[in-house]
Write a protein that holds these residues in place. Structure first.
Motif, short mmCIF file in Angstrom:
data_model
loop_
_atom_site.label_atom_id
_atom_site.label_comp_id
_atom_site.label_asym_id
_atom_site.label_seq_id
_atom_site.Cartn_x
_atom_site.Cartn_y
_atom_site.Cartn_z
N PHE A 338 0.84 -1.19 0.00
CA PHE A 338 0.00 0.00 0.00
C PHE A 338 0.88 1.25 0.00
O PHE A 338 1.93 1.30 0.64
CB PHE A 338 -0.90 0.05 1.24
N THR A 339 0.43 2.27 -0.73
CA THR A 339 1.04 3.59 -0.55
C THR A 339 0.54 4.16 0.78
O THR A 339 -0.41 3.63 1.38
CB THR A 339 0.65 4.53 -1.70
N ASP A 340 1.14 5.23 1.23
CA ASP A 340 0.70 5.85 2.48
C ASP A 340 -0.77 6.27 2.40
O ASP A 340 -1.54 6.05 3.35
CB ASP A 340 1.57 7.07 2.81
N GLU A 341 -1.15 6.86 1.28
CA GLU A 341 -2.54 7.31 1.14
C GLU A 341 -3.50 6.12 1.14
O GLU A 341 -4.57 6.18 1.76
CB GLU A 341 -2.70 8.11 -0.16
N GLU A 342 -3.13 5.05 0.47
CA GLU A 342 -4.00 3.87 0.41
C GLU A 342 -4.14 3.22 1.78
O GLU A 342 -5.25 2.84 2.19
CB GLU A 342 -3.44 2.87 -0.60
N THR A 344 -3.84 4.65 4.65
CA THR A 344 -4.65 5.55 5.47
C THR A 344 -6.14 5.32 5.22
O THR A 344 -6.95 5.26 6.17
CB THR A 344 -4.30 7.02 5.17
N LEU A 345 -6.53 5.18 3.95
CA LEU A 345 -7.94 4.94 3.62
C LEU A 345 -8.41 3.59 4.18
O LEU A 345 -9.54 3.48 4.68
CB LEU A 345 -8.13 4.97 2.10
N VAL A 346 -7.56 2.57 4.09
CA VAL A 346 -7.93 1.25 4.59
C VAL A 346 -8.15 1.29 6.10
O VAL A 346 -9.14 0.77 6.62
CB VAL A 346 -6.85 0.22 4.23
N LEU A 347 -7.25 1.91 6.82
CA LEU A 347 -7.37 2.00 8.28
C LEU A 347 -8.60 2.81 8.68
O LEU A 347 -9.31 2.45 9.64
CB LEU A 347 -6.10 2.61 8.88
N GLU A 348 -8.87 3.89 7.98
CA GLU A 348 -10.06 4.70 8.25
C GLU A 348 -11.33 3.86 8.07
O GLU A 348 -12.26 3.94 8.88
CB GLU A 348 -10.11 5.91 7.34
N ALA A 349 -11.36 3.06 7.02
CA ALA A 349 -12.54 2.25 6.75
C ALA A 349 -12.74 1.18 7.83
O ALA A 349 -13.86 0.96 8.30
CB ALA A 349 -12.42 1.59 5.37
N LEU A 350 -11.66 0.51 8.23
CA LEU A 350 -11.79 -0.52 9.24
C LEU A 350 -12.21 0.07 10.58
O LEU A 350 -12.96 -0.56 11.34
CB LEU A 350 -10.47 -1.28 9.38
N PHE A 373 9.41 5.57 10.62
CA PHE A 373 10.31 6.72 10.52
C PHE A 373 10.26 7.40 9.16
O PHE A 373 10.85 8.47 9.00
CB PHE A 373 11.75 6.28 10.81
N THR A 374 9.58 6.80 8.19
CA THR A 374 9.63 7.35 6.83
C THR A 374 8.27 7.69 6.25
O THR A 374 8.19 8.51 5.33
CB THR A 374 10.33 6.35 5.88
N SER A 375 7.21 7.07 6.71
CA SER A 375 5.89 7.31 6.13
C SER A 375 5.37 8.69 6.50
O SER A 375 5.88 9.35 7.41
CB SER A 375 4.90 6.24 6.59
N GLN A 376 4.34 9.10 5.80
CA GLN A 376 3.73 10.39 6.07
C GLN A 376 3.18 10.43 7.49
O GLN A 376 2.68 9.43 8.00
CB GLN A 376 2.60 10.67 5.07
N PRO A 377 3.25 11.58 8.17
CA PRO A 377 2.77 11.67 9.55
C PRO A 377 1.33 11.19 9.74
O PRO A 377 1.03 10.53 10.73
CB PRO A 377 2.90 13.17 9.86
N GLU A 378 0.46 11.49 8.78
CA GLU A 378 -0.94 11.09 8.94
C GLU A 378 -1.10 9.58 8.88
O GLU A 378 -1.94 9.01 9.57
CB GLU A 378 -1.79 11.75 7.86
#
Length: 670
Positions: A338-342, A344-350, A373-378
């Motif tokens: 998953f990309t960071d954005e993807e 994030t969407l998966v975790l929000e949905a769950l 240490f590398t992914s986007q803060p959100e």
């Protein structure tokens, strides 16, 4: 269809638009302006070279502002009406040729798309376009979409003057001229890109694209994906009442669902997500889509899984839990990809649907050490929110994120800081570097205190006391009248959860920080019971477990009158069971005068809801309750569910309770 064609040609004629471009000299573009007589010009006038209004019955759409306006609308209105005029139908430089017979090769298109994706500004897109002369219509539409991606800022453009650039004007001019020869995919994609750039729906370009799209729609030969693209464009232009949008949905529903490709299915979900499905329509279509999606989930890539889960959240499809479960299983396979954005969407949905499984959690546990240490803060924040919301205690995840927090907290927003720390308090867990982590929290509070939203700040400070970290240096500000006024929403009473948090925060300072001499919390902000405050501060007793213990206590003590149930203390906590004893150790009746009680025993009957879901560790709010009850003089006896579950007989329950409550006393038989 014949009637529609006649009406459309009449409309084009009224606007001064010929079906095919005229041959001859082309005059410079005429911008929206005020006429010499002070009467505003209409868009029909602007689409022609006429010196006066061509509408004998008056302008179709008068512009009310009597000043010169830019080519692009700055603020998008609800129905995409009242925008400025964009006239891309005049001569401009450079020139483009949309390939009709000799299309660019697949390799050339792919190379163009890659270079387009690497552009970080509109000017880089324009520079790229100037290096090519012959492009396909899909390449032209992709360029417009990329400009929209870079320039969109909510319902407006960051830099509307960008639309005055010669390159984009020339590209739009060629799209307008060749609208009749565009492929279906290129046509609807270009139309959607124009809506994303907030171009005037009555400009020549937009009118021609819409007219041509209507003709193609009437032929009934568009694919599902093309119909969805057209539907999104019409939704943006005309809203839910769009006639063309309704025709699009009618054609989609006529298609055999079992013949849809995965791309078609995702395209329809995205169309529904954009607003078509929110008004309660097409429920039968969505239910059929859910059923079909379950059967092909195993074929979905990371992008498809995240997009589909995001659509289900937007549409609030709580009845689609079988699909959510299936998507969660597929997401487990894709966690590392998953990309960071993807992600994030998966975790929000769950979190939205309240679902997780052990395999997904294990996959996240393996992945977090590589991304913390590398992914986007959100994205890092969403990981912590997910574990906190689902009450999952994962030391590997919490330890790594605690370590990364020390190094990255300065790059986090105040909301992200709070959302990463709160799960530690909620689950009652201290990482190995707790000292460093909370020193960083204190430094962040000291330097950015005024940037925290009041409710966010209170949640953060409250989570700290759950793990015995006391924010003494900041409580004086929290208990100030100024801060309390900001906590209270205008015209409403204070939220009961907020009052409970304030009360527990104040009580904690008085009990566990005896040196505290700061401001007091006014009595009007105190609550009498934590239990009635939304269960945020205290969890009610498990009913089934309580009855099992009550039956055993009656046999142990000899009568029901010798213990109290659900007793509210003066300290806001509710005791599951209270037993009073005199100086000699004899049990007193529950209604006996409190002054005669020498010892008080508080039974904490802890059901599964008081523990983390995957470990036998009390949640932070239950740990602080038992800790503070001991400070208040109670003898706390914990009766956890996992010990009671092992007892199969009534006698074994009585023996167990005797050993827990009176470990040094001989039990009498009644």
């Amino acid at each position: 269809m014949a009637l529609k064609l006649i009406q459309r040609r009449l409309l084009l004629g009224q606007l001064g638009i010929q079906r095919y471009p005229p041959v001859g000299p082309v005059f410079p573009t005429r911008l929206l302006r005020t006429s010499p007589a002070g009467r505003p010009s209409c868009v029909a006038c602007l689409c022609t070279s006429a010196s006066c209004c061509i509408r004998k019955q008056g302008c179709r759409k008068l512009q009310l502002d009597h000043v010169v306006r830019s080519l692009a609308t700055i603020t998008r209105e609800p129905s995409f009406i009242g925008s400025s005029s964009v006239g891309f139908h005049r001569d401009s430089f450079p020139r483009f040729r949309l390939a009709q017979q000799h299309q660019p090769t697949a390799a050339e298109e792919q190379a163009f798309q890659q270079r387009l994706g690497s552009c970080s500004s509109s000017w880089q897109v324009f520079k790229l376009l100037r290096t090519v002369e012959i492009i396909s219509d899909t390449m032209a539409a992709a360029a417009l979409h990329r400009v929209a991606d870079l320039e969109q800022d909510g319902n407006s453009l960051k830099d509307p003057s960008m639309l005055e650039n010669h390159t984009i004007r020339a590209l739009c001019f060629q799209v307008e001229q060749d609208s009749g020869q565009l492929t279906d995919a290129g046509l609807v994609s270009a139309l959607l890109a124009c809506t994303r750039l907030f171009l005037d729906p009555w400009s020549t370009l937009m009118v021609r694209l819409v007219s041509e799209s209507q003709e193609r729609l009437d032929r009934g030969q568009m694919s599902i994906g093309q119909l969805c693209t057209l539907g999104q464009a019409m939704l943006a232009m005309e809203g839910h009442s769009s006639v063309m949008l309704q025709e699009v949905m009618e054609q989609i529903q006529k298609q055999e669902l079992s013949q849809w490709s995965l791309a078609d299915l995702i395209a329809v979900y995205r169309l529904m997500q954009s607003g078509v499905g929110e008004v309660g329509k097409y429920r039968n279509l969505m239910n059929a889509m859910h059923t079909h999606a379950v059967s092909i989930t195993f074929r979905m890539d990371p992008a498809a899984v995240s997009q589909l889960l995001s659509a289900l959240v937007t549409l609030n499809q709580t009845q689609a839990m079988p699909l959510v479960i299936s998507l969660c299983k597929q997401a487990t396979r894709h966690v590392p990809h998953f990309t960071d954005e993807e992600l994030t969407l998966v975790l929000e949905a769950l979190m939205h649907f309240g679902h997780s499984d052990n395999y997904f959690v294990e996959a996240i546990e393996r992945y977090v050490p590589r991304m913390a240490f590398t992914s986007q803060p959100e994205t890092v924040t969403k990981v912590m929110q997910f574990f906190g919301r689902r009450n999952i205690l994962s030391p590997p995840v919490f330890d790594v994120i605690a370590e990364s927090f020390v190094y990255r907290a300065d790059d986090y927003s105040t909301s992200q800081v709070a959302r990463q720390i709160i799960p530690f308090g909620k689950l009652g867990y201290l990482p190995p570097n707790a000292g460093d982590m909370f020193r960083k929290v204190e430094t962040t509070l000291r330097t950015r205190f005024s940037q925290f939203r009041p409710r966010t700040l209170l949640n953060l400070l409250h989570s700290c006391i759950l793990v015995e970290r006391f924010p003494v240096n900041f409580v004086s500000k929290v208990f100030s009248s100024y801060f309390l006024q900001h906590l209270q929403e205008e015209g409403t009473k204070m939220d009961p959860i907020v009052l409970a948090q304030l009360t527990q925060l104040y009580m904690t300072l008085k009990l566990e920080c005896p040196f505290y001499e700061g401001p007091r919390l006014l009595p009007k902000f105190h609550v009498k019971s934590f239990l009635i405050s939304g269960h945020f501060v205290e969890t009610p007793v498990d009913t089934h477990l309580y009855h099992s213990v009550k039956t055993g206590l009656v046999d142990l003590l000899g009568a029901r009158s010798y213990f109290g149930s659900k007793v509210l203390t003066p300290y806001c906590y509710t005791l599951d069971v209270e037993i009073k004893l005199d100086e000699d150790g004899y049990v007193l009746p529950a209604n006996h005068d409190d002054d005669d009680a020498y010892r008080r025993i508080a039974l904490c009957i802890d059901g599964p809801m008081r523990f983390s879901t995957n470990k036998r560790q009390l949640l932070g709010k239950e740990a602080i309750k038992q800790r503070q009850l001991r400070l208040l003089g109670y003898e706390v006896v914990q009766i956890p569910f996992y010990e009671m579950e092992k007892l199969r007989t009534k006698t074994s329950v009585v023996e167990y309770l005797h050993q827990k409550i009176f470990p040094h006393s001989y039990r009498l038989s009644w």
